[in-house]
Design a protein around this motif. Sequence first.
Motif, PDB file in Angstrom:
ATOM      1  N   GLY A  69       0.824  -1.200   0.000  1.00  0.00           N
ATOM      2  CA  GLY A  69       0.000   0.000   0.000  1.00  0.00           C
ATOM      3  C   GLY A  69       0.864   1.258   0.000  1.00  0.00           C
ATOM      4  O   GLY A  69       1.935   1.288   0.613  1.00  0.00           O
ATOM      5  N   THR A  70       0.386   2.289  -0.682  1.00  0.00           N
ATOM      6  CA  THR A  70       1.155   3.523  -0.820  1.00  0.00           C
ATOM      7  C   THR A  70       0.248   4.739  -0.662  1.00  0.00           C
ATOM      8  O   THR A  70      -0.976   4.629  -0.637  1.00  0.00           O
ATOM      9  N   GLY A  71       0.883   5.890  -0.628  1.00  0.00           N
ATOM     10  CA  GLY A  71       0.169   7.127  -0.828  1.00  0.00           C
ATOM     11  C   GLY A  71      -0.022   7.371  -2.318  1.00  0.00           C
ATOM     12  O   GLY A  71       0.358   6.530  -3.151  1.00  0.00           O
ATOM     13  N   VAL A  72      -0.592   8.516  -2.665  1.00  0.00           N
ATOM     14  CA  VAL A  72      -0.862   8.835  -4.070  1.00  0.00           C
ATOM     15  C   VAL A  72      -0.384  10.261  -4.348  1.00  0.00           C
ATOM     16  O   VAL A  72      -0.614  11.170  -3.546  1.00  0.00           O
ATOM     17  N   THR A  73       0.263  10.447  -5.475  1.00  0.00           N
ATOM     18  CA  THR A  73       0.729  11.770  -5.874  1.00  0.00           C
ATOM     19  C   THR A  73       0.232  12.118  -7.271  1.00  0.00           C
ATOM     20  O   THR A  73      -0.098  11.227  -8.066  1.00  0.00           O
ATOM     21  N   VAL A  74       0.195  13.402  -7.560  1.00  0.00           N
ATOM     22  CA  VAL A  74       0.029  13.891  -8.929  1.00  0.00           C
ATOM     23  C   VAL A  74       1.247  14.738  -9.248  1.00  0.00           C
ATOM     24  O   VAL A  74       1.577  15.674  -8.505  1.00  0.00           O
ATOM     25  N   ILE A  75       1.933  14.371 -10.330  1.00  0.00           N
ATOM     26  CA  ILE A  75       3.098  15.123 -10.774  1.00  0.00           C
ATOM     27  C   ILE A  75       2.660  16.030 -11.908  1.00  0.00           C
ATOM     28  O   ILE A  75       1.900  15.614 -12.803  1.00  0.00           O
ATOM     29  N   THR A  76       3.108  17.275 -11.897  1.00  0.00           N
ATOM     30  CA  THR A  76       2.745  18.233 -12.937  1.00  0.00           C
ATOM     31  C   THR A  76       3.998  18.826 -13.561  1.00  0.00           C
ATOM     32  O   THR A  76       5.043  18.937 -12.922  1.00  0.00           O
ATOM     33  N   THR A  77       3.877  19.215 -14.831  1.00  0.00           N
ATOM     34  CA  THR A  77       4.970  19.867 -15.525  1.00  0.00           C
ATOM     35  C   THR A  77       4.414  20.688 -16.674  1.00  0.00           C
ATOM     36  O   THR A  77       3.222  20.608 -17.000  1.00  0.00           O
ATOM     37  N   HIS A 120      11.667  20.952 -15.056  1.00  0.00           N
ATOM     38  CA  HIS A 120      11.011  21.331 -13.804  1.00  0.00           C
ATOM     39  C   HIS A 120       9.715  20.542 -13.670  1.00  0.00           C
ATOM     40  O   HIS A 120       9.000  20.338 -14.654  1.00  0.00           O
ATOM     41  N   PHE A 121       9.410  20.085 -12.468  1.00  0.00           N
ATOM     42  CA  PHE A 121       8.132  19.435 -12.196  1.00  0.00           C
ATOM     43  C   PHE A 121       7.820  19.563 -10.714  1.00  0.00           C
ATOM     44  O   PHE A 121       8.706  19.818  -9.890  1.00  0.00           O
ATOM     45  N   SER A 122       6.546  19.388 -10.388  1.00  0.00           N
ATOM     46  CA  SER A 122       6.105  19.440  -8.991  1.00  0.00           C
ATOM     47  C   SER A 122       5.357  18.165  -8.647  1.00  0.00           C
ATOM     48  O   SER A 122       4.558  17.665  -9.444  1.00  0.00           O
ATOM     49  N   ILE A 123       5.633  17.648  -7.460  1.00  0.00           N
ATOM     50  CA  ILE A 123       4.999  16.426  -6.966  1.00  0.00           C
ATOM     51  C   ILE A 123       4.044  16.815  -5.844  1.00  0.00           C
ATOM     52  O   ILE A 123       4.453  17.424  -4.858  1.00  0.00           O
ATOM     53  N   HIS A 124       2.767  16.464  -6.003  1.00  0.00           N
ATOM     54  CA  HIS A 124       1.732  16.816  -5.032  1.00  0.00           C
ATOM     55  C   HIS A 124       1.257  15.564  -4.304  1.00  0.00           C
ATOM     56  O   HIS A 124       0.836  14.591  -4.948  1.00  0.00           O
ATOM     57  N   VAL A 125       1.331  15.556  -2.983  1.00  0.00           N
ATOM     58  CA  VAL A 125       0.839  14.444  -2.165  1.00  0.00           C
ATOM     59  C   VAL A 125      -0.642  14.701  -1.881  1.00  0.00           C
ATOM     60  O   VAL A 125      -0.997  15.705  -1.252  1.00  0.00           O
ATOM     61  N   VAL A 156       4.872  25.506 -14.511  1.00  0.00           N
ATOM     62  CA  VAL A 156       4.408  24.264 -13.891  1.00  0.00           C
ATOM     63  C   VAL A 156       3.147  24.537 -13.066  1.00  0.00           C
ATOM     64  O   VAL A 156       3.133  25.446 -12.231  1.00  0.00           O
ATOM     65  N   PRO A 157       2.079  23.769 -13.272  1.00  0.00           N
ATOM     66  CA  PRO A 157       0.871  23.945 -12.461  1.00  0.00           C
ATOM     67  C   PRO A 157       1.115  23.508 -11.017  1.00  0.00           C
ATOM     68  O   PRO A 157       1.686  22.439 -10.767  1.00  0.00           O
ATOM     69  N   LEU A 158       0.667  24.335 -10.067  1.00  0.00           N
ATOM     70  CA  LEU A 158       0.775  24.044  -8.634  1.00  0.00           C
ATOM     71  C   LEU A 158      -0.634  23.871  -8.099  1.00  0.00           C
ATOM     72  O   LEU A 158      -1.381  24.848  -7.939  1.00  0.00           O
ATOM     73  N   LEU A 159      -1.019  22.629  -7.831  1.00  0.00           N
ATOM     74  CA  LEU A 159      -2.379  22.307  -7.419  1.00  0.00           C
ATOM     75  C   LEU A 159      -2.626  22.732  -5.977  1.00  0.00           C
ATOM     76  O   LEU A 159      -1.756  22.610  -5.116  1.00  0.00           O
TER      77      LEU A 159
END
Length: 211
Positions: A69-77, A120-125, A156-159
């Motif tokens: 089991g894991t957490g979930v992320t959305v990566i944006t660029t 460049h990218f952003s990882i959102h938890v 880069v989109p920042l959610l």
Amino acid sequence: MPALTGQRVHAAQCSGAVAVSGPGAPASDRIWTPPAEHGTRRRMNAYDLIFAPGPDTDVPLRHAFGRFGTGVTVITTQSEIGPLGFTANSFSSVSLAPPLVLWSLSNTSRRHDAFAQAKHFSIHVLTDAQADMALHFAANGEGFDTYPHDIDAQGVPLLHGCLARFDCTHHASHPAGDHSIILGRVTQVATKATGAGLAFDQGQYGRFQPF
């Protein structure tokens, strides 16, 4: 006991590796039965099945990976065709000094090259209230208008509303079988003080319940 409650995610809803990316996501609801003549697979008291990975064991291997089991992320660029998002459960911290993180995505994903080459990218938890966002970016890399976000200086989109966000520059990319491992160097971190994370386990989204 810890528990996960949520909805089943089918392969048709996923892009690349996994409802989320990474080899542990559900590719099928098929029940795999080992051929009786294959001597390397045997049932034992401690486990229901033991097998050597091979061409005919992709389904049980994927199911075994999915037991973690894991957490979930959305990566944006930002890409040549505009902003892109990607749902991944393969995220992991790597190093504090320097601050490094990694995630992986399938080589066959239509979004592979854009993310593998992104500077460049952003990882959102994600929080446990953001399963809809996870499903959306698992199936579709676009459609940011649905979700509140800002755009940083690199495009880069920042959610909004996520538990944590790691803004990264590309550190390295490594081929790894049918996936690519992407390493990012964290340049900025944003966190929320409270909230529960979205969890992913055996093809289901849910939330973790502690003992």
